[in-house]
Design a protein around this motif. Structure first.
Motif, PDB file in Angstrom:
ATOM      1  N   ALA A 184       8.056   3.149  -4.255  1.00  0.00           N
ATOM      2  CA  ALA A 184       7.119   2.131  -3.779  1.00  0.00           C
ATOM      3  C   ALA A 184       6.148   1.729  -4.883  1.00  0.00           C
ATOM      4  CB  ALA A 184       6.348   2.646  -2.568  1.00  0.00           C
ATOM      5  N   ARG A 185       5.830   0.440  -4.925  1.00  0.00           N
ATOM      6  CA  ARG A 185       4.803  -0.094  -5.813  1.00  0.00           C
ATOM      7  C   ARG A 185       3.481  -0.069  -5.061  1.00  0.00           C
ATOM      8  NH1 ARG A 185       5.075  -5.156  -6.647  1.00  0.00           N
ATOM      9  NH2 ARG A 185       4.145  -5.191  -8.726  1.00  0.00           N
ATOM     10  N   ILE A 186       2.484   0.632  -5.627  1.00  0.00           N
ATOM     11  CA  ILE A 186       1.233   0.905  -4.924  1.00  0.00           C
ATOM     12  C   ILE A 186       0.060   0.347  -5.706  1.00  0.00           C
ATOM     13  CG2 ILE A 186      -0.228   2.718  -3.933  1.00  0.00           C
ATOM     14  CD1 ILE A 186       2.261   4.563  -4.055  1.00  0.00           C
ATOM     15  N   VAL A 187      -0.873  -0.277  -5.002  1.00  0.00           N
ATOM     16  CA  VAL A 187      -2.115  -0.738  -5.611  1.00  0.00           C
ATOM     17  C   VAL A 187      -3.258  -0.305  -4.705  1.00  0.00           C
ATOM     18  CG1 VAL A 187      -2.129  -2.998  -4.461  1.00  0.00           C
ATOM     19  CG2 VAL A 187      -3.290  -2.717  -6.658  1.00  0.00           C
ATOM     20  N   GLN A 188      -4.427  -0.082  -5.305  1.00  0.00           N
ATOM     21  CA  GLN A 188      -5.600   0.328  -4.535  1.00  0.00           C
ATOM     22  C   GLN A 188      -6.695  -0.714  -4.680  1.00  0.00           C
ATOM     23  OE1 GLN A 188      -7.631   4.189  -5.455  1.00  0.00           O
ATOM     24  NE2 GLN A 188      -7.168   4.634  -3.317  1.00  0.00           N
ATOM     25  N   VAL A 189      -7.366  -1.015  -3.579  1.00  0.00           N
ATOM     26  CA  VAL A 189      -8.446  -1.998  -3.578  1.00  0.00           C
ATOM     27  C   VAL A 189      -9.681  -1.382  -2.933  1.00  0.00           C
ATOM     28  CG1 VAL A 189      -6.864  -3.967  -3.507  1.00  0.00           C
ATOM     29  CG2 VAL A 189      -7.726  -2.996  -1.365  1.00  0.00           C
ATOM     30  N   ASP A 190     -10.856  -1.859  -3.328  1.00  0.00           N
ATOM     31  CA  ASP A 190     -12.100  -1.380  -2.736  1.00  0.00           C
ATOM     32  C   ASP A 190     -12.226  -1.881  -1.302  1.00  0.00           C
ATOM     33  OD1 ASP A 190     -12.740  -0.164  -5.110  1.00  0.00           O
ATOM     34  OD2 ASP A 190     -14.062  -1.766  -5.809  1.00  0.00           O
ATOM     35  N   VAL A 191     -12.656  -0.985  -0.429  1.00  0.00           N
ATOM     36  CA  VAL A 191     -12.859  -1.344   0.980  1.00  0.00           C
ATOM     37  C   VAL A 191     -14.226  -0.836   1.436  1.00  0.00           C
ATOM     38  CG1 VAL A 191     -10.396  -1.330   1.530  1.00  0.00           C
ATOM     39  CG2 VAL A 191     -11.730   0.783   1.780  1.00  0.00           C
ATOM     40  N   HIS A 192     -14.678  -1.367   2.557  1.00  0.00           N
ATOM     41  CA  HIS A 192     -15.945  -0.931   3.121  1.00  0.00           C
ATOM     42  C   HIS A 192     -15.803   0.453   3.747  1.00  0.00           C
ATOM     43  CE1 HIS A 192     -16.242  -5.390   3.108  1.00  0.00           C
ATOM     44  NE2 HIS A 192     -17.503  -5.147   2.775  1.00  0.00           N
ATOM     45  N   HIS A 193     -16.906   1.167   3.800  1.00  0.00           N
ATOM     46  CA  HIS A 193     -16.913   2.460   4.464  1.00  0.00           C
ATOM     47  C   HIS A 193     -18.254   2.627   5.154  1.00  0.00           C
ATOM     48  CE1 HIS A 193     -16.821   6.990   4.744  1.00  0.00           C
ATOM     49  NE2 HIS A 193     -15.614   6.673   5.154  1.00  0.00           N
ATOM     50  N   HIS A 194     -18.222   3.031   6.412  1.00  0.00           N
ATOM     51  CA  HIS A 194     -19.438   3.125   7.213  1.00  0.00           C
ATOM     52  C   HIS A 194     -19.718   4.571   7.593  1.00  0.00           C
ATOM     53  CE1 HIS A 194     -19.280  -1.211   7.517  1.00  0.00           C
ATOM     54  NE2 HIS A 194     -18.026  -1.133   7.968  1.00  0.00           N
ATOM     55  N   ALA A 195     -20.987   4.864   7.798  1.00  0.00           N
ATOM     56  CA  ALA A 195     -21.375   6.190   8.288  1.00  0.00           C
ATOM     57  C   ALA A 195     -20.893   6.365   9.720  1.00  0.00           C
ATOM     58  CB  ALA A 195     -22.895   6.341   8.220  1.00  0.00           C
ATOM     59  N   ARG A 196     -20.529   7.566  10.050  1.00  0.00           N
ATOM     60  CA  ARG A 196     -20.071   7.843  11.416  1.00  0.00           C
ATOM     61  C   ARG A 196     -21.239   7.706  12.387  1.00  0.00           C
ATOM     62  NH1 ARG A 196     -16.477  10.900  14.778  1.00  0.00           N
ATOM     63  NH2 ARG A 196     -14.899  11.274  13.181  1.00  0.00           N
ATOM     64  N   LYS A 197     -21.014   6.974  13.487  1.00  0.00           N
ATOM     65  CA  LYS A 197     -22.053   6.776  14.500  1.00  0.00           C
ATOM     66  C   LYS A 197     -21.910   7.739  15.673  1.00  0.00           C
ATOM     67  CE  LYS A 197     -22.652   1.813  13.595  1.00  0.00           C
ATOM     68  NZ  LYS A 197     -22.580   0.441  14.184  1.00  0.00           N
ATOM     69  N   PHE A 198     -20.668   7.997  16.063  1.00  0.00           N
ATOM     70  CA  PHE A 198     -20.424   8.826  17.241  1.00  0.00           C
ATOM     71  C   PHE A 198     -19.492   9.977  16.876  1.00  0.00           C
ATOM     72  CE2 PHE A 198     -20.677   4.334  18.651  1.00  0.00           C
ATOM     73  CZ  PHE A 198     -21.911   4.394  19.305  1.00  0.00           C
ATOM     74  N   GLY A 199     -19.663  11.093  17.573  1.00  0.00           N
ATOM     75  CA  GLY A 199     -18.798  12.240  17.332  1.00  0.00           C
ATOM     76  C   GLY A 199     -19.116  12.919  16.018  1.00  0.00           C
ATOM     77  N   HIS A 200     -18.208  13.769  15.591  1.00  0.00           N
ATOM     78  CA  HIS A 200     -18.419  14.502  14.343  1.00  0.00           C
ATOM     79  C   HIS A 200     -17.097  14.677  13.623  1.00  0.00           C
ATOM     80  CE1 HIS A 200     -17.340  17.596  17.322  1.00  0.00           C
ATOM     81  NE2 HIS A 200     -16.777  18.235  16.305  1.00  0.00           N
ATOM     82  N   SER A 201     -17.194  14.894  12.316  1.00  0.00           N
ATOM     83  CA  SER A 201     -15.996  15.042  11.494  1.00  0.00           C
ATOM     84  C   SER A 201     -15.270  16.343  11.818  1.00  0.00           C
ATOM     85  CB  SER A 201     -16.384  15.023  10.019  1.00  0.00           C
ATOM     86  OG  SER A 201     -15.272  15.337   9.210  1.00  0.00           O
ATOM     87  N   LYS A 202     -13.940  16.288  11.706  1.00  0.00           N
ATOM     88  CA  LYS A 202     -13.124  17.486  11.927  1.00  0.00           C
ATOM     89  C   LYS A 202     -12.751  18.178  10.620  1.00  0.00           C
ATOM     90  CE  LYS A 202     -12.738  15.157  15.871  1.00  0.00           C
ATOM     91  NZ  LYS A 202     -13.375  13.841  16.089  1.00  0.00           N
TER      92      LYS A 202
END
Length: 312
Positions: A184-202
């Motif tokens: 596969a030909r793969i490229v990476q692009v910048d994306v938005h990322h938001h703080a978690r509002k609900f729940g908690h990380s696993k």
């Protein structure tokens, strides 16, 4: 057939379902898409909230228990029908608004995979960012697949690439490497990322150790999956040949009348021969297992408890 299938794995994310669905509808207005929610053994009201959506674009794949994120992703991909398949987190940290740009880049530049890079990551430094940075550095160093952020779930694939990822265990972080094994030909692009509002990380610092152990498996898959005898046979011969030379030397000095019993070099020679033969036999057995693996179809690592379509 849908143009897009969004595969979203969920574990106890009931408060995120409604706002996530609203964000997807706003971002993908005008697109022919489906949303495949995969419930990975939630114990809260996640399934109930999905069924409230009453949307014919929504599918629910409810697994019989918690299998882990990789197998849940695999289940979602198996049930996806889109020409392009999107992986998306269910915690509102990925932004569906990034999907149209990523899709256009994949189509216009003919990439096979477009992966997200969380440029301004909204997570804690020591429990999330630090383990992730360590894991990213290890993967880049040893696999030769050079991306900045392997842990960002947001990715878009051509249908045929996603369907052949063979995800299991904890291999979801290595998806770009698994895709590269298919050419596969793969490229990476910048994306938005938001703080978690609900729940908690696993996830936390312990994930780094899982990545380190899975990296060994990935290196084997990357270099020796289709030729395991080259690895085990090579090690076996590397050990066996010195062992044979040592034993020939022992035979010569024995014929010359010297007592060789109990000499450390004799014990070393015997051990090298035994271990070398064992590695060669391991290579043969692995070759046979690979033939069985490739000759067996319809391999499933999960059990679906319920399938639900929002149109019902």
């Amino acid at each position: 057939m849908y143009e897009l299938s969004l595969v979203i794995t969920l574990l106890n994310e009931e408060e995120n379902i409604s706002p996530l669905h609203s964000a997807i509808r706003a971002a993908l207005s005008g697109y022919n898409y489906e949303v495949v929610f995969v419930d990975d053994g939630s114990t809260d009201g996640t399934v109930r909230e999905i069924k409230k959506l009453q949307n014919d674009r929504v599918k629910l794949v409810k697994l019989s228990k918690n299998y882990g994120q990789s197998i849940a992703m695999s289940a979602g991909i198996d049930h996806a029908q889109g020409e392009y398949i999107v992986l998306l987190d269910g915690d509102l940290q990925n932004d569906p608004a990034d999907i149209p740009f990523m899709l256009e880049k994949l189509k216009s530049e003919d990439w096979d995979v477009v992966a997200g890079n969380r440029r301004n990551r909204q997570d804690g430094m020591f429990l999330r960012k630090l383990p992730s940075n360590i894991a990213n550095a290890m993967i880049r160093r040893y696999t030769g697949v050079h991306l900045r952020d392997y842990g960002c779930t947001l990715k878009i694939f051509k249908h045929e690439i996603a369907k052949n990822l063979d995800l299991y265990g904890e291999l979801h972080r290595f998806i770009p490497v698994l895709a590269s094994l298919q050419g596969a030909r793969i490229v990476q692009v910048d994306v938005h990322h938001h703080a978690r509002k609900f729940g908690h990380s696993k996830y936390g610092i312990g994930r780094t150790f899982k990545v380190a152990s899975d990296l060994i498996l990935i290196l084997f898959l990357q270099r020796y999956l289709r030729k395991p005898m080259h690895l085990f046979g090579g090690i076996g011969l590397f050990l066996l040949l010195p062992g044979i030379l040592i034993m020939l030397y022992m035979l010569v000095i024995k014929l010359l009348g010297e007592n060789i019993w109990g000499k450390p070099i004799l014990i070393l020679g015997v051990l090298l021969i035994i271990i070398g033969v064992l590695f060669i036999m391991m290579g043969i057995m692995t070759e046979l297992l690979m033939r069985i693996y490739y000759g067996t179809g319809n391999r499933r690592l999960y059990l679906v408890k319920e399938l639900y379509n929002g149109a019902n």
